[in-house]
Write a protein that holds these residues in place. Sequence first.
Motif, PDB file in Angstrom:
ATOM      1  N   LYS A   1       0.825  -1.221   0.000  1.00 22.12           N
ATOM      2  CA  LYS A   1       0.000   0.000   0.000  1.00 22.12           C
ATOM      3  C   LYS A   1       0.856   1.266   0.000  1.00 22.12           C
ATOM      4  CE  LYS A   1      -3.902   2.276   1.919  1.00 22.12           C
ATOM      5  NZ  LYS A   1      -4.413   2.648   3.243  1.00 22.12           N
TER       6      LYS A   1
ATOM      7  N   ASP B   1      -0.738  -3.246   6.542  1.00 18.46           N
ATOM      8  CA  ASP B   1       0.023  -2.517   5.515  1.00 18.46           C
ATOM      9  C   ASP B   1       1.352  -1.975   6.033  1.00 18.46           C
ATOM     10  OD1 ASP B   1      -1.698  -2.878   3.293  1.00 18.46           O
ATOM     11  OD2 ASP B   1      -3.085  -1.401   4.125  1.00 18.46           O
TER      12      ASP B   1
ATOM     13  N   ARG C   1      -1.732  -6.283   0.235  1.00 17.00           N
ATOM     14  CA  ARG C   1      -2.345  -5.036   0.706  1.00 17.00           C
ATOM     15  C   ARG C   1      -3.607  -5.393   1.471  1.00 17.00           C
ATOM     16  NH1 ARG C   1      -4.121  -2.785  -3.821  1.00 17.00           N
ATOM     17  NH2 ARG C   1      -2.860  -3.959  -5.288  1.00 17.00           N
TER      18      ARG C   1
END
Length: 413
Positions: A5, A81, A97
């Motif tokens: 992410k 993340d 993610r």
Amino acid sequence: MSDIKDISLAASGWDKIKWVESYMPVLKLIREEFRRTTPFAGMRISTSIHLEAKTAYLALTLREGGADVHVTGCNPLSTQDDVAAALASDGMEVFARHGVTDEEYDAHLRMALAHKPHLMIDDGGDLTNLIHGDCRGYGECLLGGCEETTTGVHRLIAREKAGLLDYPMINVNDADCKHLFDNRYGTGQSTLDGIMNSTNLIIAGKTVVIAGYGWCGRGVAMRVHGMGGLVIVTEIDPVKGIEAVMDGFRVMKMDDAAPLGDLFITVTGCSDVITGEHFKVMKDGVLLANAGHFDVEINKNDLAAQAVEVWQRKPNITGYRMADGRILNLLAEGRLVNLAAGNGHPAEIMDMSFSIQARCLEYIAKNHKKLENRVYQVPREIDMDVAKLKLAAVGAETDTLTPEQEKYLGLVL
Ligand code: NAD
Ligand code: SAH
């Protein structure tokens, strides 16, 4: 190239990894040993395990042993993340993610396999399915791998029986130092942690229906009882049913338990344990949580079909308003509540599960020439070694048999 992410989250991920390291003494010892012995020198390893801090520490341990490690998660909602960012910031390839779609999740598994691993760790069987299917080519260097959880092991054994297992796999779940602690005490504590964390409601005084009285179910029931909840167990196995009765719990069919429960927790590994007929008779305000396998134990389609309104009430709580006005609350989208709405099992527990994982991969790396395409139990000496190290780490000691006692017990002639 990693797919995560946000790399700027790495500092928070490192704080989490450093924290768990302090409570994972056995894996830390193995990590220090691997630094010297490099059992995985020149090898590639792919892992698909819930990507949070303890898993990151396992990945770092394998890398310390000389491996090139490619990491993905095993559940769209359990990836943290910041932890993924920490690993990526340290040069590891990470494909995960939080909150990915099913398609993205599948793509990440494929990315983690694309470097053609020599060894792999699976949790639930998703990587294994891909290597035996669409991604067969990525399995051409595989010497073997390990499976972490009960349902994954069931699938492996079915594959072995059908003659469809293409490489050796070790059944980590059935090691004593895994399921006795991880499935029982780990799931027992972290399931309640995930439920309390997301709902901020009390367990005491609630009628809690627990579906499945295996290792996980027993752990959850023990902890619910300890916190003052009234436990009802549902089972399909008469022996487990009577065990629950002897443990002091009421045992009945889900049809009968459905109108009684305030909180439902499924831990069966089965599908459709709670379905449409049950939702019709549940009380207003019930909480529905799964800590078993995937999001199929509570039938979400039935729930959605009966609802006149579905909305996000709080993070990890979806409200389903029924035509008669009752609201049923589904936690963590019916996925593993302890990992999707919490941090999973505590570090002290994963210390044992992941020490077994590290040792088993080392075992395959050393012994792969002797292994067949079968599902193997964890070698007893690995289980005992982890138990001894853990015992020492908690400052406990066991006695040793004298030669006379060994004779008396018939262990020597
Ligand atoms: P287990 O085999 O020891 O227990 C499962 C129990 O569920 C069995 O007693 C079985 O008879 C019962 N059962 C099966 N179908 C049922 C149904 N329809 N209704 C009622 N009972 C039913 O397995 P376990 O080790 O307790 O694991 C249970 C599940 O939890 C597995 O899917 C496993 O992969 C998963 N698991 C989750 C975590 C976690 O962190 N949440 C940890 C370990 C295992
Ligand atoms: N992919 C499936 C697999 C079930 S996961 C799914 O998401 O539904 C169940 C496994 O998660 C257990 O066997 C346990 O060892 C593992 N687990 C529990 N807490 C964990 C943690 N904190 N970190 C990594 N794995 C954890």
